[in-house]
Design a protein around this motif. Structure first.
Motif: not given
Length: 144
Positions: A129-139, A99-115
């Motif tokens: 900071i445990f690591g840094i990764a690329a993320g795909n945010d879809v809304t 039922d969605s007509q407007r799905v968008e995506h964005e490239g994100e910087l993900a910071v993974v906290i390890g403690s």
């Protein structure tokens, strides 16, 4: 070395992906001091690379995106949460709501906290900071 999470007996385990395609399991999560063991998983099912208790996001944090949405850039960070179930395993499929007509995506910087951190100094935060990764945010904007 590529650190991965795999499924074995309905549980998620950390491991090292070997050149053979097998995964050598860790004794615990690497950020908890886990080390590679002799246990090997053949033909592994890969899981999302992290098991967060929550996903904290920052919204409208750059001018072009705020303008695109018809908003101003907030004076203070605009924080929102996503559930851990929003993560996909490697190769997972994004399901577009029918039922969605407007799905968008964005490239994100993900910071993974390890403690766990609370009232951390800049140096303590950096060390957490445990690591840094690329993320795909879809809304689905029209359902948001």
């Amino acid at each position: 070395m590529r650190v991965v999470r795999v499924s074995e007996s309905e549980r998620g385990h950390w491991g090292v992906l070997e050149a053979s395609g097998e995964v050598r399991l860790f004794s615990a999560a690497p950020y908890e001091g886990g080390v590679a063991t002799a246990r090997v998983v053949r033909d592994p099912t890969f899981l999302a690379p992290v098991t967060p208790s929550k996903i904290v996001c920052v919204g409208r944090n750059y001018a072009a995106h705020a303008k695109e949405l018809g908003n101003e850039v907030p004076k203070e960070p605009l924080l929102f949460l996503k559930p851990p179930s929003a993560l996909l395993a490697p190769g997972g499929s994004i399901v577009i709501p029918a039922d969605s007509q407007r799905v968008e995506h964005e490239g994100e910087l993900a910071v993974v906290i390890g403690s766990r951190l609370r009232h951390a100094s800049e140096d303590e935060a950096r060390a957490g900071i445990f690591g840094i990764a690329a993320g795909n945010d879809v809304t689905a904007r029209d359902l948001q």
